[in-house]
Design an enzyme around this catalytic site. Structure first.
Site, PDB file in Angstrom:
ATOM      1  N   LYS A 215      -5.699 -27.325 -61.622  1.00 16.63           N
ATOM      2  CA  LYS A 215      -5.981 -26.629 -60.368  1.00 16.63           C
ATOM      3  C   LYS A 215      -5.050 -27.182 -59.297  1.00 16.63           C
ATOM      4  O   LYS A 215      -4.798 -28.387 -59.249  1.00 16.63           O
ATOM      5  CB  LYS A 215      -7.447 -26.852 -59.991  1.00 16.63           C
ATOM      6  CG  LYS A 215      -7.914 -26.116 -58.751  1.00 16.63           C
ATOM      7  CD  LYS A 215      -9.404 -26.344 -58.530  1.00 16.63           C
ATOM      8  CE  LYS A 215      -9.901 -25.664 -57.276  1.00 16.63           C
ATOM      9  NZ  LYS A 215     -11.364 -25.869 -57.078  1.00 16.63           N
TER      10      LYS A 215
ATOM     11  N   SER B 229     -13.551 -21.958 -55.445  1.00 18.32           N
ATOM     12  CA  SER B 229     -12.124 -22.121 -55.215  1.00 18.32           C
ATOM     13  C   SER B 229     -11.304 -22.264 -56.498  1.00 18.32           C
ATOM     14  O   SER B 229     -10.076 -22.315 -56.440  1.00 18.32           O
ATOM     15  CB  SER B 229     -11.880 -23.343 -54.329  1.00 18.32           C
ATOM     16  OG  SER B 229     -12.320 -24.528 -54.957  1.00 18.32           O
TER      17      SER B 229
ATOM     18  N   SER C 216     -17.571 -24.167 -56.620  1.00 16.13           N
ATOM     19  CA  SER C 216     -16.199 -23.720 -56.860  1.00 16.13           C
ATOM     20  C   SER C 216     -15.805 -23.589 -58.325  1.00 16.13           C
ATOM     21  O   SER C 216     -14.760 -23.002 -58.624  1.00 16.13           O
ATOM     22  CB  SER C 216     -15.212 -24.669 -56.166  1.00 16.13           C
ATOM     23  OG  SER C 216     -15.277 -24.511 -54.776  1.00 16.13           O
TER      24      SER C 216
END
Length: 484
Positions: free
Chosen positions: A77, A152, A176
């Site tokens: 990520k 996210s 997230s």
């Protein structure tokens, strides 16, 4: 023979172990899929093809086959630091930042034998629960490109759902991992605070953010989470780690066997109910009832539960969320103008907070944590909707009005942040689909350190619903060829 991406991550690992695939072959397969498909999906912000090929060869030469992720591709990520690879944090402010050292989680996944293919899309500094920032294209839902992917860890979810990766690590500070997993039809896990040595959450503001896996199957999620946890909380370099109460060994075994009968609660209230109108879409209710009915058939004890109202939760969580943006490295008007409007709003709100306000918010959330755990303690797990609404269109969130944006995020995702505040584990499972074929999921919240029952319950539901056999349409198909 099936194409590699059609196999589960566990099946791919088994094929690697048998020598039917090599790490280099698997890496090339996924790099080709990314090149052919990601332009319309927005899963990746950086693809490290040359580095990935070199890493695959290194794994073949010098990493023992016994490594838990030997030869399996994944992607970092873009909130994680990998030495020599751009770390843009979803922000135009960080476009030129290339770290010299890697984060602990990145190192841990490398030590487990994985092969990183690049960086997945994330919103600016991981702050909102959708992945549609100004720094690049939005992450689009593979099931319908007109829809967002959540956040996210939105890019990670898109990559796994579209079969551009076998699985992917994400981070979860308010939902997230679980939000994009639910949006994209995946299994997403938020571990207990302190469970993952390299990303425990103990050292974060409010203890909110931990690392967790996104995967197509419960066993794949357990495979990746076990690799994150290794060496089981005793690593001397990781003092921010707790040994989970009643440690039940590798989670993959629970995900594979799926055994046990448990006492379950069902809850549709949230910590946001006092301050916001939370309306459950019919599809969210239907998914919850589908899971409840199946769990009842499987012989689990089931009872309803409702949270006690706590008026301190909303202002305290808002304070912590805003405080988390205070340290964004933007100084002066020129740098601030590089930020998304929501980020600027959060940053200014955070920098205006006093030490007293922050201390009072942390104390309020600590009190909520104890109360929440106590209220859920008579259950082995508590079932909630994953999301209150169906997947939202790209552009649905108000990009300019911070207050309205915050309300939209709460009303879409009211069931996730309270799990971060309490430090409890949770798993999202894609048990249902809407009439239009969009994923709808449920969440199971466990006891402290209670990941094992969550994986067992997930495996039982997976056998019934076979969500791993659902495949989103390819980009360019009739569904995904509409105007967007």
């Amino acid at each position: 023979m099936a194409e590699p991406h059609e196999l589960t991550a566990l099946e791919q690992w088994q094929a690697l172990q048998r020598g039917e695939l090599s790490p280099s072959e698997l890496t090339e397969h996924y790099l080709a899929r990314i090149e052919a498909r990601d332009a319309t999906l927005g899963a990746f912000v950086t693809v490290t093809a040359s580095r990935s090929r070199a890493r695959a060869r290194q794994v073949e030469r010098s990493v023992p086959r016994t490594a838990p992720l030997w030869g399996l591709p994944f992607a970092d990520k873009d909130l994680q630091l990998r030495a020599g690879v751009p770390a843009r944090f979803g922000s135009r402010l960080m476009q030129d930042f290339i770290p010299e050292e890697s984060d602990d989680l990145v190192i841990a996944l490398d030590e487990a034998g994985g092969v990183s293919l690049g960086k997945t899309n994330t919103p600016e500094f991981g702050l909102p629960s959708y992945t549609e920032g100004l720094a690049g294209p939005p992450a689009r839902n593979p099931w319908d490109l007109r829809l967002g992917a959540g956040g996210s860890s939105g890019g990670a979810a898109v990559a796994v759902s579209a079969r551009l990766l076998p699985f992917a690590p994400g981070s979860d500070g308010g939902g997230s991992v679980r939000i994009p997993a639910a949006v994209c039809g995946l299994v997403g896990v938020k571990p207990s605070r302190g469970r993952v040595p390299a990303a425990s959450g103990i050292d974060k503001l409010g203890g909110l953010s931990v690392a967790g896996p996104l995967a197509r199957t419960v066993a794949d999620a357990a495979l990746l989470l076990d690799a994150m946890i290794t060496p089981r909380g005793n690593h001397p370099d990781h003092h921010f780690t707790l040994r989970a109460p009643g440690d039940d060994g590798p989670l993959l075994a629970h995900a594979m066997h799926g055994e046990g009968r448990f006492q379950l609660g069902v809850m549709t209230t949230s910590a946001w109910d006092n301050d916001y109108d939370i309306d459950l879409a019919p599809e969210a209710v239907a998914a919850l009832e589908t899971a409840r009915e199946e769990l009842d058939v499987l012989g689990h004890g089931i009872d309803d539960i409702a949270l006690d109202p706590d008026p301190s939760y909303v202002p305290a969580f808002r304070t912590i969320w805003q405080a988390g943006a205070a340290s964004i490295p933007a100084e002066g008007e020129a740098q601030e103008q590089l930020l998304d409007p929501l980020t600027r709003w959060l940053m200014h709100r955070g920098r205006a907070l006093t030490a007293r306000e922050l201390a009072e918010a942390l104390a309020a959330l600590s009190t909520f944590e104890r109360s929440f755990i106590r209220q859920l303690s008579r259950f082995d797990a508590v079932l909630t909707p994953a999301l209150a609404l169906t997947p939202r269109p790209v552009g649905w969130y108000d990009a300019e009005d911070g207050e309205r944006n915050f309300a939209q995020q709460v009303q879409y995702t009211p069931f996730t942040s309270m799990v971060n505040v309490s430090g409890l584990p949770a798993i999202v499972l894609p048990v249902a689909q809407t009439a239009d074929g969009l994923p709808m999921g449920v969440q199971l919240i466990g006891r402290p350190g209670g990941e094992a029952p969550l994986f067992a319950l997930g495996a039982q539901l997976e056998r019934r619903f076979r969500w791993q056999d659902r495949v989103p349409p390819e980009p360019g198909s009739a569904v995904n060829d509409a105007e967007w």
